[in-house]
Design an enzyme around this catalytic site. Structure first.
Site, PDB file in Angstrom:
ATOM      1  N   THR A  22       0.829  -1.210   0.000  1.00  7.63           N
ATOM      2  CA  THR A  22       0.000   0.000   0.000  1.00  7.63           C
ATOM      3  C   THR A  22       0.860   1.255   0.000  1.00  7.63           C
ATOM      4  OG1 THR A  22      -1.559   1.288   1.373  1.00  7.63           O
ATOM      5  CG2 THR A  22      -0.100  -0.205   2.517  1.00  7.63           C
ATOM      6  N   ASP A  23       0.304   2.351  -0.483  1.00  7.91           N
ATOM      7  CA  ASP A  23       1.016   3.628  -0.445  1.00  7.91           C
ATOM      8  C   ASP A  23       1.216   4.115   0.990  1.00  7.91           C
ATOM      9  OD1 ASP A  23      -1.610   4.247   0.153  1.00  7.91           O
ATOM     10  OD2 ASP A  23      -1.817   5.821  -1.347  1.00  7.91           O
ATOM     11  N   GLU A  24       0.435   3.570   1.917  1.00  8.21           N
ATOM     12  CA  GLU A  24       0.514   4.042   3.305  1.00  8.21           C
ATOM     13  C   GLU A  24       1.828   3.670   3.988  1.00  8.21           C
ATOM     14  OE1 GLU A  24      -2.876   3.922   5.842  1.00  8.21           O
ATOM     15  OE2 GLU A  24      -4.264   3.588   4.186  1.00  8.21           O
ATOM     16  N   TYR A  79      -2.042  -0.652  10.699  1.00  6.91           N
ATOM     17  CA  TYR A  79      -2.234  -1.313   9.407  1.00  6.91           C
ATOM     18  C   TYR A  79      -1.009  -1.160   8.515  1.00  6.91           C
ATOM     19  CZ  TYR A  79      -3.393  -1.312   4.442  1.00  6.91           C
ATOM     20  OH  TYR A  79      -3.352  -1.503   3.083  1.00  6.91           O
ATOM     21  N   LYS A  89       1.923  -3.846   6.989  1.00  8.07           N
ATOM     22  CA  LYS A  89       2.223  -3.999   5.556  1.00  8.07           C
ATOM     23  C   LYS A  89       3.704  -3.733   5.289  1.00  8.07           C
ATOM     24  CE  LYS A  89      -0.292  -4.842   2.708  1.00  8.07           C
ATOM     25  NZ  LYS A  89      -0.667  -6.168   2.178  1.00  8.07           N
ATOM     26  N   GLY A 109     -28.191 -13.311  31.625  1.00 12.12           N
ATOM     27  CA  GLY A 109     -27.807 -14.387  30.722  1.00 12.12           C
ATOM     28  C   GLY A 109     -29.004 -15.136  30.173  1.00 12.12           C
TER      29      GLY A 109
END
Length: 741
Positions: free
Chosen positions: A201-203, A228, A232, A469
């Site tokens: 990714t460009d990130e 994230y 990567k 419950g």
């Protein structure tokens, strides 16, 4: 090596080597624009140069000459990971359509953002096979590489949504780094892979300066800013290492944002489209000034087609566009196309913990292979809107994804999981055994044909014998949600693990714990048992759930506060979620305050502060109304309270939305004991009478003091605007249904 060159005609690469440790690639194209790429030196220079200078360098240093128009690579059997997802499905469909002689095997675990319908164009093609499985299973990956004679891998499978990475970062490490490592190791062991294309990714570059006129080059330093992009970048390092250490023929791509049909609506453009279709406001993080570049999915699929056939081993390729847009401008374009007023339709919301201002790529290298963007923004946006308006239910219920900050659950399963093609198989990794030292394979018990399973919600509930419950089970029956009650004791980790492995839930609810019978005074004389259940047990369950990537809905208490100078009784100023507990009058409250603070370290836990729970069942002895109606005397103090008939269904919705963090789980406002008993008298028993006494008088007949407070429920009200005030909810859900005629 002698070649005849005509200036300004050829593209070529000069490779300079320094002590065999690093390489500088100098590429010159027809426009005499040259770029120097030094991966190990983190050097980036772009300049104009006369071709005679390069020819002089070429002859002086006796350097190799590599023409840019190398012969095309032709794969035979391609494994595409994650191809039931967005980008990879377009790539898979394109290759299957354009190259009938290529065999395409798709491996996807069908996470929440995958959908086999994305592969509908290919399901009847003879060169297509789908396998359901996880790239994290080494046995499965090795088995597929050998039995399908895979020579090429296009690795798309990854967790990609930044918002999710802030809430469940470990899952990103598991999928993006560990999964990639498993694939690389399988490639090394089998020794048959001729191309490994890793999709990044460009990130990974981090933020680009706002005034930068040149985008990040393939040799730019990697400076990821969120979990994230960090995973990567980590995966890229592994890919590069396997290329250098083992000679694996790797290629890496780094791409801008992609949009188009089939995209799961947690992403900006499909989210805006679906919200606009519903007439709902478009949420923008921060002030909307963040700049992004968007490419249409078919253009990106073509880019991967080019990289597959023309990409050079060991190289990185940016897949990008120089056409940038601010997020606010994307929202305004959407409003224009849907004839919405941007002033009233755009809603600014809280920003992400960190939100990169700009990503900008230099895409010249890929253009040198013959690729270029074809689809204009206007054309691509129109195609995308047309597709979503024609397929509004493609993803089923996506209400959780349309929130400003979605936290979708990352798990095997997901949305619509049905494929009706003959080339689909579902493999259980436990059934696959590969002996990688020999070419000996145990054939799995594969299930060819239609996979009729449609994974849905499945809850694991602790607290079967408890009030909450039990009510949760009834709600699940009513909503046709699968559920099972946990059999293990919370403090026994092995029993909890057995429950999760046996039941395989999508969510876990904890309604167990010790409150004391008949009341919290019991805890004062049973402190060890209280700690074991309320502290050790709850923390163990939270830890096991986090280990398995499961959201835990934990029913806690708001009885950890008492009115004070900053929150005086009757002021309407309630305690917020971030406020620190100030009530330690009872041992029960001490344990609850302690465990809440510790649970803050678990990003998979949704803590619901319940107070003085009330339901429409006025015969239940745990019901607050039933309790005070049976007391000889009652105090009269306004308190926040929880109407279970209204709020328990909301807890299920919170699970669907994968909400985490602390929530004041009460109806807005306060109601006093006397006000409740007045309603009881009006609706249930006109002859009912009661007597009040003071806190001082109450203290003489109880062992431990009681908590009295108002909780600020504005956070819950914002998430669920339909939530009624405490008095309205009492009338609607409790007293009207029980009204004596």
């Amino acid at each position: 090596m002698t070649m005849s060159l005509k200036p300004h005609t050829y593209s070529f690469i000069l490779i300079l080597r320094e002590k065999k440790r690093s390489s500088i690639y100098i590429r010159v194209d027809q426009s005499i624009k040259a770029s120097v790429i030094a991966p190990r030196l983190s050097l980036q220079i772009i300049f104009l140069v006369e071709i005679q200078i390069f020819l002089s360098l070429f002859h002086t240093h006796n350097l190799p000459f590599i023409p840019s128009s190398m012969s095309n690579y032709e794969p035979k059997n391609i494994l595409i990971t994650g191809a039931a997802g967005f980008i990879a499905s377009h790539v898979a469909n394109r290759l299957i359509r354009n190259y009938p002689n290529y065999k395409i095997v798709v491996l996807d675990k069908l996470d929440y953002c995958s959908n086999l319908k994305n592969l509908n164009p290919s399901k009847s093609s003879p060169n297509f096979k789908f396998v359901k499985g996880d790239i994290g299973s080494a046995d499965l990956v090795n088995y597929l590489l050998i039995t399908e004679s895979i020579d090429t891998i296009m690795h798309f499978a990854a967790q990609t949504h930044v918002d999710n990475s802030f809430g469940n970062s470990f899952e990103f490490t598991k999928n993006n780094i560990y999964g990639t490592h498993v694939l690389l190791e399988a490639c090394k062991v089998t020794g048959q892979i001729r191309r490994f294309i890793h999709v990044s990714t460009d990130e990974v570059y981090g933020e680009t300066e706002e005034d930068a006129v040149v985008g990040n080059h393939e040799a730019s330093q990697l400076l990821p800013t969120n979990p994230y992009s960090a995973t990567k970048a980590g995966a890229e390092m592994l890919v590069m290492a396997y290329g250098r250490s083992y000679g694996l023929p790797v290629i890496t791509t780094r791409g801008n944002n992609v949009y188009g049909p089939n995209q799961f609506p947690e992403k900006l453009i499909p989210k805006f489209i679906l919200l606009a279709m519903r007439g709902q406001p478009l949420p923008i993080h921060g002030d909307g000034s963040n700049v992004r570049s968007y490419l249409y999915c078919e253009d990106v699929a073509e880019a991967f087609e080019v990289v597959l056939h023309k990409g050079e081993v060991g190289h990185v390729y940016n897949i990008g566009t120089k056409k940038e847009r601010r997020v606010i401008d994307v929202a305004k374009d959407m409003c224009k196309l849907f004839h919405m007023d941007p002033d009233s339709s755009i809603k600014f919301v809280e920003n992400r913990p960190f939100n990169d201002q700009r990503y900008f790529l230099d895409d010249e290298k890929l253009k040198g292979l013959g690729w270029s963007e074809r689809t204009t923004w206007e054309e691509g946006l129109k195609k995308t809107i047309d597709w979503y308006t024609s397929n509004p239910n493609w993803w089923g219920d996506v209400s959780g994804a349309l929130l400003p900050h979605p936290r979708m659950l990352m798990m095997p399963g997901g949305a619509d999981r049905v494929v009706d093609g003959p080339e689909s198989v579902e493999l259980d990794p436990a059934d696959v055994a590969v002996n990688t030292s020999q070419i000996g394979v145990q054939i799995p018990n594969s299930n060819s044909g239609i996979s009729a399973k449609k994974p849905a919600l499945k809850f694991l509930i602790y607290g079967k014998t408890g009030w909450i419950g039990g009510l949760l089970g009834k709600l699940c029956d009513k909503q046709q949600i699968q559920y099972e009650y946990g059999r293990g004791r919370l403090e026994d980790r092995s029993q909890l693990l057995a429950d999760i492995q046996t039941i395989k839930p999508t969510h876990v609810f904890n309604a167990a714990g010790v409150t004391g019978r008949p009341n919290v005074d019991w805890c004062e004389s049973h402190k060890t048992e209280t700690i074991r259940a309320n502290v050790a047990g709850t923390l163990t369950l939270a830890d096991v759930c986090r280990e398995h990537g499961l959201v835990l809905i934990n029913f806690a208490t708001g009885c950890i506060f008492e009115y004070d100078a900053k929150h005086p009784e009757g002021s309407g100023i309630g305690f917020k979620e971030e406020d620190k507990p100030n009530f330690i009058g009872s041992f029960y409250s001490k344990t609850k305050a302690m465990v809440e603070e510790l649970l803050n370290e678990y990003d998979n836990v949704c803590t619901l502060r319940v107070r003085m729970p009330i339901s429409s069942d006025l015969n239940n002895p745990r019901n607050f109304i039933t309790k005070i109606a049976r007391y000889n005397k009652v105090v009269n103090i306004p308190n926040s309270m929880t109407i279970l008939d209204e709020l328990l269904p909301i807890s299920i919705e919170m699970a669907k939305r994968n909400l985490t963090g602390i929530w004041n789980f009460t109806n807005p406002g306060v109601v006093s004991h006397n006000e409740i008993l007045e309603m009881y008298k009006k609706y249930i028993n006109p002859e009912f009478k009661w007597v009040n006494f003071t806190l001082e008088e109450q203290a003489k007949v109880i062992v431990a003091p009681r908590s009295n407070n108002e909780l600020d429920a504005s956070k819950l009200k914002k998430e669920f605007p339909e939530l009624l005030s405490i008095k309205e909810s009492l009338i609607k859900y409790v007293f009207e249904p029980n009204k004596k005629q």
